[in-house]
Design a protein around this motif. Structure first.
Motif, PDB file in Angstrom:
ATOM      1  N   GLY A   1       0.827  -1.199   0.000  1.00  0.00           N
ATOM      2  CA  GLY A   1       0.000   0.000   0.000  1.00  0.00           C
ATOM      3  C   GLY A   1       0.860   1.248   0.000  1.00  0.00           C
ATOM      4  N   THR A   2       0.279   2.286  -0.232  1.00  0.00           N
ATOM      5  CA  THR A   2      -1.137   2.591  -0.335  1.00  0.00           C
ATOM      6  C   THR A   2      -1.499   2.846  -1.796  1.00  0.00           C
ATOM      7  OG1 THR A   2      -0.840   4.977  -0.089  1.00  0.00           O
ATOM      8  CG2 THR A   2      -0.998   3.730   1.918  1.00  0.00           C
ATOM      9  N   ILE A   3      -2.700   3.376  -1.999  1.00  0.00           N
ATOM     10  CA  ILE A   3      -3.153   3.671  -3.352  1.00  0.00           C
ATOM     11  C   ILE A   3      -2.635   5.036  -3.798  1.00  0.00           C
ATOM     12  CG2 ILE A   3      -5.213   4.108  -4.751  1.00  0.00           C
ATOM     13  CD1 ILE A   3      -6.652   1.984  -3.043  1.00  0.00           C
ATOM     14  N   LEU A   4      -2.687   6.023  -2.915  1.00  0.00           N
ATOM     15  CA  LEU A   4      -2.267   7.397  -3.236  1.00  0.00           C
ATOM     16  C   LEU A   4      -0.768   7.593  -3.017  1.00  0.00           C
ATOM     17  CD1 LEU A   4      -5.101   9.446  -1.530  1.00  0.00           C
ATOM     18  CD2 LEU A   4      -4.724   9.181  -3.972  1.00  0.00           C
ATOM     19  N   SER A   5      -0.135   8.319  -3.907  1.00  0.00           N
ATOM     20  CA  SER A   5       1.299   8.571  -3.785  1.00  0.00           C
ATOM     21  C   SER A   5       1.638   9.341  -2.508  1.00  0.00           C
ATOM     22  CB  SER A   5       1.807   9.348  -5.002  1.00  0.00           C
ATOM     23  OG  SER A   5       1.711   8.549  -6.164  1.00  0.00           O
ATOM     24  N   ALA A   6       0.842  10.340  -2.151  1.00  0.00           N
ATOM     25  CA  ALA A   6       1.131  11.127  -0.942  1.00  0.00           C
ATOM     26  C   ALA A   6       1.104  10.233   0.297  1.00  0.00           C
ATOM     27  CB  ALA A   6       0.129  12.267  -0.793  1.00  0.00           C
ATOM     28  N   SER A   7       0.148   9.325   0.363  1.00  0.00           N
ATOM     29  CA  SER A   7       0.067   8.398   1.487  1.00  0.00           C
ATOM     30  C   SER A   7       1.214   7.394   1.455  1.00  0.00           C
ATOM     31  CB  SER A   7      -1.266   7.643   1.463  1.00  0.00           C
ATOM     32  OG  SER A   7      -2.334   8.535   1.645  1.00  0.00           O
ATOM     33  N   THR A   8       1.589   6.955   0.266  1.00  0.00           N
ATOM     34  CA  THR A   8       2.701   6.016   0.121  1.00  0.00           C
ATOM     35  C   THR A   8       3.986   6.642   0.651  1.00  0.00           C
ATOM     36  OG1 THR A   8       1.730   4.846  -1.745  1.00  0.00           O
ATOM     37  CG2 THR A   8       4.131   4.784  -1.562  1.00  0.00           C
TER      38      THR A   8
END
Length: 182
Positions: free
Chosen positions: A124-131
């Motif tokens: 994970g995750t799906i979003l780059s910012a969260s990754t």
């Protein structure tokens, strides 16, 4: 990329990571430990956790990516049984956390998976910012491998991650060049 191709890539990435982590774990055994147990067969359980969106703006993608990670664990264990290595290593899925499509819940979910569920791989995750936030706050600090199935920001390649953070999707830079040439 089709869902089937993405699943195959996820399985291949997890299998590669499982073997790499297992190799590193058995290689890190001290000489004294090895000498004390010369006939012992090293064993290792790779503990995989996932941080996906089950609520929020990307909730439609989380369940299928979570199912893909779970399928990868099943396939890797089946492959280990086929090559008679299941007594030496295995992969266990330890849980999934909902990042709600936001950075803070992603970091909190990853922290729980690593500190409580003892995951040594995060999908994970799906979003780059969260990754990126999950990598900087959890994965890198805890020496945990992270596989991002959809994140594509070029900044992911610039992380000082000691080769702990991997992504399945190509970067936005590569994708935009391919579209222009298209």
């Amino acid at each position: 990329m089709s869902i089937q191709a993405r699943k195959a890539l996820t399985v291949a990435a997890l299998a590669s990571m499982a073997l790499a982590v297992a190799g590193a774990a058995t290689a890190s055994q001290s000489r004294e430990e090895a000498a004390a147990t010369p006939n012992a067969v090293p064993s290792f359980t790779l503990r995989v956790g996932a941080v996906m969106s089950f609520s929020g703006p990307l909730a439609g993608f989380g369940p299928s990516l979570d199912a893909s990670a779970r399928l990868a664990v099943t396939e890797i264990n089946a492959a280990l049984r086929r090559v008679r290595m299941a007594n030496r290593m295995s992969v266990r899925f330890v849980g999934t956390e909902d990042d709600q499509g936001q950075v803070q819940p992603a970091v909190e979910g990853g922290t729980k998976l690593v500190q409580i569920n003892r995951a040594n791989v995060l999908v994970g995750t799906i979003l780059s910012a969260s990754t990126i936030a999950l990598a900087e706050s959890v994965s890198i600090r805890n020496n945990v491998i992270q596989i991002a199935p959809t994140s594509s920001a070029p900044a992911i390649a610039e992380l000082a991650d000691r080769n702990l953070v991997w992504r399945v999707s190509t970067s936005d830079t590569f994708q935009s060049r391919a579209l222009v040439r298209g």
